[in-house]
Design an enzyme around this catalytic site. Structure first.
Site, PDB file in Angstrom:
ATOM      1  N   ARG A 173     101.071   1.280  -1.390  1.00  0.00           N
ATOM      2  CA  ARG A 173     102.275   2.090  -1.652  1.00  0.00           C
ATOM      3  C   ARG A 173     103.510   1.390  -1.100  1.00  0.00           C
ATOM      4  NH1 ARG A 173     102.222   8.251   0.251  1.00  0.00           N
ATOM      5  NH2 ARG A 173     102.439   7.294   2.300  1.00  0.00           N
TER       6      ARG A 173
ATOM      7  N   LYS B  73     108.500   5.541  -0.737  1.00  0.00           N
ATOM      8  CA  LYS B  73     108.754   6.073   0.613  1.00  0.00           C
ATOM      9  C   LYS B  73     109.900   5.311   1.278  1.00  0.00           C
ATOM     10  CE  LYS B  73     105.842   8.293   4.049  1.00  0.00           C
ATOM     11  NZ  LYS B  73     106.264   9.659   3.740  1.00  0.00           N
TER      12      LYS B  73
ATOM     13  N   GLU C 239     108.570  18.692  -4.289  1.00  0.00           N
ATOM     14  CA  GLU C 239     107.771  18.670  -3.064  1.00  0.00           C
ATOM     15  C   GLU C 239     108.579  19.299  -1.944  1.00  0.00           C
ATOM     16  OE1 GLU C 239     107.704  14.067  -3.100  1.00  0.00           O
ATOM     17  OE2 GLU C 239     107.862  14.559  -0.987  1.00  0.00           O
TER      18      GLU C 239
HETATM   19  C1  COI Z   1     103.954  11.583   6.758  1.00  0.00           C
HETATM   20  O1  COI Z   1     103.367  12.603   6.420  1.00  0.00           O
HETATM   21  O2  COI Z   1     103.347  10.640   7.297  1.00  0.00           O
HETATM   22  C2  COI Z   1     105.372  11.420   6.524  1.00  0.00           C
HETATM   23  O3  COI Z   1     105.769  10.320   6.344  1.00  0.00           O
HETATM   24  C3  COI Z   1     106.291  12.543   6.568  1.00  0.00           C
HETATM   25  C4  COI Z   1     107.308  12.345   7.645  1.00  0.00           C
HETATM   26  C5  COI Z   1     108.590  12.966   7.250  1.00  0.00           C
HETATM   27  C6  COI Z   1     106.815  12.848   8.959  1.00  0.00           C
END
Ligand code: COI
Length: 432
Positions: free
Chosen positions: A177, A279, A315
């Site tokens: 990813r 991400k 989401e």
């Molecule tokens: C995760 O779930 O690892 C994330 O990246 C969310 C983050 C905003 C804590």
């Protein structure tokens, strides 16, 4: 300040190559790097070539002088893992005064981080190493600070039941990813092997911070950032891959209790053609305002709608969403605006294994309002049951507690992650 040793190369060699060698090197570059190379050249020409970079004068000398005199000195304040630090932490040597029963999702600084760099001339990442966890030095004009050129990942390591080792959950998925996101953000990325190696090293170096079984996990945060200096809008000339870790417990203050969401129809998290599906760090600060508003009104988190129709679920701020109606499970399809969560993907498979029909499709706000059960998934969140969703002032309630699919999936997933159930899918990776 400690300089990162860079074996095998001239310490201060410029990122900006001599013009004579630039064109051949440029041909070997990936498209993102070629573009960055042109943009960097343009930016420098546009700058009038005055001034200095890290104190090195810029010059218009011919025959590559212009480039070679741009001594983009790569300095870092990364604290190093010196000889005195090399004693391995023992399992018994647990993380300080930490209260394992009340971890939450706050940052607990650990001992080490892993750092690896890649410049435009290197094209690939190499020579990663552990260093003491601490502040890093970045140019004020680094791509990440100025233009948000950065990605992050999140994964967890659990202590295995027999205390012999640690388990990661599908780390190759995070690596892939990140590679996909890097493509979108015009960045080079570590190979899957480099990524997984770095994560394992980080866990081992910080193993005294892996919570005891049942108390939480070591959350691992890989970052990929444009660390090189750039003024005109263009990809940065140098990239840093950094992995740090922190012990964590439950993400929401509710713990494992059901959460309360509010639907946001004024602010959007992503748009078609944007970066919602990767991400990037740039996806997260824009949700803070809605999140703060929601929290101030007592909600746990925000649920976003699509930016075009303001009708389809996307989401929550930090997790994917599922609904269940008459035994059929549905989740918004990952068509570019929604993060393809690794927990989401795993939960879909686990639900199908249990005979559930799972649809990845457009899920409307009406579908949500008529659902029997709603839950969120994410690495940090795991599988979180939703007890209420408030939309335009109206509060909708959903089934929670025993005999819910979310509870079944939470148990199935975490049992595999913690090594308490047989991993028939080969999802876990042991670190011994
Ligand atoms: C995760 O779930 O690892 C994330 O990246 C969310 C983050 C905003 C804590």
């Amino acid at each position: 300040m400690v300089r990162v040793p860079n074996p095998g190369r001239t310490p201060h060699r410029s990122l900006c190559m001599a013009a004579s060698s630039a064109s051949s090197a440029k041909r070997a570059l990936l498209p993102w790097a070629r573009n960055a190379h042109h943009a960097l050249a343009r930016a420098l020409q546009g700058s009038g070539a005055g001034g200095s970079l890290h104190g090195a004068p810029l010059s218009t000398a011919a025959g590559g002088g212009r480039w070679s005199l741009l001594q983009c000195r790569r300095r870092s304040s990364l604290p190093q893992r010196d000889a005195a630090d090399r004693s391995e932490p023992s399992d018994e040597d647990t993380g300080g005064d930490i209260d394992w029963d009340n971890l939450g999702f706050g940052l607990t600084p650990t001992d080490y981080m892993y750092v690896m760099r890649c410049s435009l001339e290197d094209v690939v990442f190499s020579r990663g190493e552990l260093s003491r966890y601490g502040n890093i030095e970045l140019s004020p004009s680094s791509g990440v600070i100025n233009y948000g050129q950065g990605l992050f990942e999140g994964l967890k390591a659990y202590r295995t039941a027999n205390r012999q080792g640690y388990m990661l959950f599908r780390p190759e998925e995070n690596a892939r990813r990140m590679q996909h996101g890097a493509e979108r953000m015009c960045m080079p990325s570590p190979s899957v092997e480099q990524f997984v190696h770095a994560v394992k090293q980080t866990v081992l170096a910080n193993r005294r911070w892996v919570p005891p079984q049942g108390k939480g996990a070591l959350y691992i945060r890989p970052l990929l950032i444009g660390s090189g200096p750039i003024l005109g809008l263009a990809p940065a000339p140098e990239y840093t891959f950094l992995v740090y870790a922190s012990p964590v417990g439950t993400y929401f203050k509710e713990g494992l209790a059901p959460i309360n969401l509010v639907v946001q129809d004024a602010f959007h998290r992503a748009m078609p053609g944007g970066t919602g599906g990767v991400k990037t760090i740039a996806n997260y600060a824009p949700v803070l305002k809605a999140q703060m508003d929601a929290k101030s009104k007592g909600f746990t988190d925000v649920l976003y709608l699509d930016a075009v129709h303001k009708r389809y679920l996307e989401e929550a701020s930090s997790c994917n969403l599922f609904i269940v109606k008459d035994g059929v499970v549905a989740t918004p399809a990952t068509v570019g605006t929604i993060l393809p969560g690794i927990t989401r993907k795993s939960v879909i498979e686990l639900a199908r294994d249990r005979g559930y029909q799972v649809e990845e499709r457009l899920v409307s706000i009406d579908d949500l309002m008529g659902a029997d059960e709603v839950f969120c998934t994410g690495t940090a969140v795991v599988v979180a049951p939703v007890s209420t969703v408030t939309y335009q002032g109206q509060r909708y309630e959903f089934k929670t507690g025993q005999d819910t699919l979310s509870q079944t999936l939470h148990m199935a997933l975490t049992s595999i992650q913690k090594g308490l159930a047989e991993d028939k899918k080969g999802w876990t990776v042991a670190i011994d």
